[in-house]
Design a protein around this motif. Structure first.
Motif, PDB file in Angstrom:
ATOM      1  N   ARG A   1      -9.069  -4.302   4.311  1.00  0.00           N
ATOM      2  CA  ARG A   1      -8.570  -4.290   2.929  1.00  0.00           C
ATOM      3  C   ARG A   1      -7.335  -5.170   2.762  1.00  0.00           C
ATOM      4  O   ARG A   1      -7.256  -5.984   1.841  1.00  0.00           O
ATOM      5  N   SER A   2      -6.360  -5.022   3.663  1.00  0.00           N
ATOM      6  CA  SER A   2      -5.135  -5.819   3.554  1.00  0.00           C
ATOM      7  C   SER A   2      -5.468  -7.309   3.615  1.00  0.00           C
ATOM      8  O   SER A   2      -4.937  -8.122   2.856  1.00  0.00           O
TER       9      SER A   2
ATOM     10  N   ASP B   1      -1.159  -0.502   3.408  1.00  0.00           N
ATOM     11  CA  ASP B   1      -1.818   0.733   2.941  1.00  0.00           C
ATOM     12  C   ASP B   1      -0.834   1.737   2.326  1.00  0.00           C
ATOM     13  O   ASP B   1       0.369   1.714   2.611  1.00  0.00           O
ATOM     14  N   SER B   2      -1.392   2.598   1.487  1.00  0.00           N
ATOM     15  CA  SER B   2      -0.584   3.562   0.715  1.00  0.00           C
ATOM     16  C   SER B   2       0.238   4.485   1.605  1.00  0.00           C
ATOM     17  O   SER B   2       1.291   4.984   1.178  1.00  0.00           O
TER      18      SER B   2
ATOM     19  N   ALA C   1      -0.106  -1.450  -2.714  1.00  0.00           N
ATOM     20  CA  ALA C   1      -0.689  -0.411  -1.846  1.00  0.00           C
ATOM     21  C   ALA C   1      -2.199  -0.331  -2.039  1.00  0.00           C
ATOM     22  O   ALA C   1      -2.729  -0.715  -3.082  1.00  0.00           O
ATOM     23  N   PHE C   2      -2.900   0.186  -1.026  1.00  0.00           N
ATOM     24  CA  PHE C   2      -4.344   0.384  -1.160  1.00  0.00           C
ATOM     25  C   PHE C   2      -4.773   1.626  -0.403  1.00  0.00           C
ATOM     26  O   PHE C   2      -4.111   2.059   0.543  1.00  0.00           O
ATOM     27  N   GLY C   3      -5.892   2.199  -0.847  1.00  0.00           N
ATOM     28  CA  GLY C   3      -6.426   3.411  -0.232  1.00  0.00           C
ATOM     29  C   GLY C   3      -7.239   3.099   1.011  1.00  0.00           C
ATOM     30  O   GLY C   3      -7.365   1.947   1.430  1.00  0.00           O
ATOM     31  N   VAL C   4      -7.830   4.139   1.604  1.00  0.00           N
ATOM     32  CA  VAL C   4      -8.561   3.963   2.867  1.00  0.00           C
ATOM     33  C   VAL C   4     -10.043   3.676   2.603  1.00  0.00           C
ATOM     34  O   VAL C   4     -10.566   3.935   1.519  1.00  0.00           O
TER      35      VAL C   4
ATOM     36  N   LEU D   1      -5.878   0.965  -5.457  1.00  0.00           N
ATOM     37  CA  LEU D   1      -5.086   2.185  -5.256  1.00  0.00           C
ATOM     38  C   LEU D   1      -5.957   3.356  -4.803  1.00  0.00           C
ATOM     39  O   LEU D   1      -5.465   4.333  -4.250  1.00  0.00           O
ATOM     40  N   ASN D   2      -7.279   3.246  -5.049  1.00  0.00           N
ATOM     41  CA  ASN D   2      -8.191   4.338  -4.692  1.00  0.00           C
ATOM     42  C   ASN D   2      -8.845   4.076  -3.336  1.00  0.00           C
ATOM     43  O   ASN D   2      -8.969   2.933  -2.903  1.00  0.00           O
TER      44      ASN D   2
END
Length: 649
Positions: A202-203, A398-399, A429-432, A502-503
């Motif tokens: 994701r990153s 990540d968040s 930020a981002f979720g898993v 974010l989710n």
């Protein structure tokens, strides 16, 4: 006379260009002997810079929403000059009966007048007053007041047609964003000696796409990979390297599986007391820059780099490596700066810093004199602000790191490194990533999914899908391979980027390879079809370019009008993402554009054929130009998302 006039003009031009950010580094004036020659030379340079800037601005795609905000802002200012910062709300209309855009400021102004001036005025009356004060402009055909005070805006067809022609002639140009700013993006950031796993996906994908967007918008972007390449774990890795490959200084050690090598050293560190002591000694020798230990460290880092690069090459990721080791020498100065300013407290031998509003302090020095992640993150923040001179600093992390990063940012503000009103420091930020069981994405054995395995599985599934559709029978081997990589990596990226970062999101190959709905597979296929329309009508690029300059785009059919307006919303979509850093908005827009195009294509003949013979009897060139404008915008959208479309699929 020359000097007086030109010096005045020069001074004004230099100041204006500096302030607007148009003026780059002026050329060297060495070798120009007298002041007159210098002035003439500099003035010619300035004139050229000015012409280039004006030409760039003229080619920029117009952000229609911003234009309407300026128009309605001026109307509100004229109608209510005493109101300070009145609400300004302009949005695209959801239904054609409400026009093309809506200004919904009247309700807010009603409340404002009641609160500040104790005047009770109906929103409809306010809307009428705003409408009467709309200044002369080139984009509004008419306005209508609906319901309690909505102002429905109808755009002029000739204005929209002209903007589409400009897009076709000049290509997709970024919206004008003013002064060229420096943006530093921190993303990907895996740890040395550990394999990249699905958590790094994701990153890496989000960060790359953000960089592409800022670069397209004309910013100076620095893409940083903050590798975990320093710290106590290197002690055990070096100690294990010495035992396993004692001649590592002269013969390059054949470390095939670095993950297994890491696990072996960790097991020894946890179970062998003597090895553990030696590992700590190795850390001390590494940090004191002992050449043999630096060599061992470099060998381990190089093995990791090669593995990371395989993934970056697959996903077309560009990064500059600047790991924690880069900031190591700066850390003692960071500790000293916080001490000198009186922010440091000593707690059980540790040096800690409390930041107002955050309950957990930053530990900037451990009791054994070592530094921590807090110290290296503070050093990185300061370097990016003071040395790199970042105007915008984005951490794609990540968040789970949110509190830590916010504390570091607040510490930077507290000590005076930056003013948030001037410099933007943001945590994107981002979720898993979840498996289809809605739990953290793992292998069947419970291990973390290796990223390289995931990409290889994507390639296999994409080929299976293409063969199911019998594409292998119509494409050459080279075209099939291009389609496979386009679909595999495009789908993996799009599945991530099309979700609100974010989710958390569920990773599913079946869903992402589905060629129906909001997926890369659907969009790539739609794009290939759009590109084929002109080709099948025997219209080449040169003919399209000629038509773009000569043809007027007729937008009389409601589906032509809807598509034309949708194409021109691209700049406002990009502007929104530059502000909130939420890339799923671009994915939603591309899907809307593709479905709007399908409506247009189903209702408006681009190429008319004889029903019996299938021969082309008429080519509606203005409609082919709408196809071309759609494909051009989609191609730029794909480029920002890091997706590579193919001509045949």
């Amino acid at each position: 006379a020359f000097q007086e006039n030109e010096i005045k003009l020069l001074t004004e031009e230099i100041e204006r260009l500096k302030n607007s950010g148009c003026l780059g580094v002026s050329p060297s004036l060495e070798g120009l002997r007298d002041e007159n020659a210098k002035l003439k030379y500099r003035l010619n340079f300035l004139r050229k810079s000015l012409q280039e800037e004006r030409s760039k601005t003229a080619k920029s795609m117009i952000n229609i929403n911003s234009c309407l905000q300026e128009i309605f802002g001026a109307a509100i200012q004229t109608a209510y000059p005493d109101l300070e910062n009145p609400p300004l709300v302009v949005t695209p209309s959801q239904q054609p009966k409400f026009g093309d855009y809506q200004c919904n400021s009247a309700m807010g102004i009603t409340q404002m007048l009641l609160k500040t001036k104790e005047q009770k005025v109906s929103p409809r009356e306010i809307a009428e007053k705003i409408s009467k004060n709309i200044p002369a402009n080139e984009c509004i055909e008419k306005v209508e007041i609906a319901g309690p005070g909505f102002i429905n805006v109808h755009l002029r067809k000739d204005f929209v047609s002209k903007q589409l022609s400009s897009l076709l002639i000049n290509g997709v140009q970024p919206p004008a964003v003013g002064k060229r700013k420096k943006v530093v993006v921190d993303f990907s950031s895996p740890n040395i000696a550990k394999e990249m796993h699905v958590g790094h996906l994701r990153s890496t994908i989000i960060g790359e796409s953000m960089c592409r967007l800022f670069e397209f918008a004309g910013y100076d972007v620095l893409r940083l990979n903050h590798l975990g390449d320093w710290g106590t774990q290197f002690g055990m890795l070096i100690a294990h390297l010495q035992d396993k490959f004692p001649d590592y200084l002269t013969v390059s050690p054949p470390i095939g599986d670095l993950q297994a090598f890491y696990k072996e050293s960790k097991r020894r560190f946890d179970t062998e007391e003597e090895f553990k002591k030696r590992a700590y000694q190795c850390v001390v020798l590494l940090q004191s820059k002992n050449p043999d230990f630096i060599k061992a460290w470099e060998l381990i880092c190089d093995v990791s780099r090669k593995e990371f690069q395989k993934i970056y090459s697959c996903l077309d990721i560009t990064l500059i490596e600047r790991g924690e080791s880069f900031y190591h020498e700066m850390m003692k100065d960071i500790v000293k700066e916080f001490e000198d300013r009186g922010f440091v407290q000593v707690d059980d031998g540790r040096k800690i810093v409390f930041v107002p509003g955050f309950p957990v302090p930053l530990t900037i020095m451990k009791s054994d004199g070592g530094y921590t992640y807090d110290t290296s993150d503070l050093a990185a923040l300061k370097h990016r602000l003071s040395e790199e001179k970042a105007d915008i600093l984005i951490y794609v992390v990540d968040s789970g790191q949110s509190v830590h990063l916010q504390t570091v940012f607040a510490a930077g503000q507290m000590i005076g490194w930056y003013d948030p009103k001037v410099t933007r420091v943001a945590h994107a930020a981002f979720g898993v990533v979840l498996g289809e069981d809605k739990k953290k994405f793992k292998t069947r054995s419970g291990d973390t999914v290796r990223l390289i395995d995931l990409l290889e599985e994507g390639l296999k599934r994409a080929m299976d899908k293409l063969k199911d559709k019998e594409r292998d029978k119509v494409l050459t081997a080279e075209e099939l391979k291009a389609a496979q990589t386009s679909v595999a990596f495009g789908c993996i990226k799009y599945a991530d980027l099309s979700h609100n970062r974010l989710n958390d999101y569920v990773f599913s190959f079946d869903k992402m390879l589905d060629d129906r709905g909001n997926t890369a597979a659907y969009l790539l296929y739609a794009f290939t079809r759009i590109r084929a329309i002109a080709r099948l009508a025997n219209i080449d690029e040169q003919m399209l370019r000629k038509a773009a300059r000569e043809e007027v785009l007729i937008l009389d059919h409601e589906k032509e009008w809807k598509l034309g307006k949708c194409i021109l919303r691209f700049p406002e979509i990009l502007q929104k993402i530059l502000e909130d850093l939420l890339l799923h908005t671009l994915c939603d827009y591309l899907y809307e554009l593709a479905t709007t195009f399908t409506e247009f294509y189903d209702n408006c003949y681009c190429v008319e054929k004889d029903r019996q013979s299938g021969q082309i009897v008429k080519v509606n060139m203005w409609r082919l130009l709408l196809c071309e404008a759609t494909a051009t915008v989609m191609a730029k959208g794909f480029d920002i998302l890091g997706i590579k479309p193919v001509q045949r699929m």
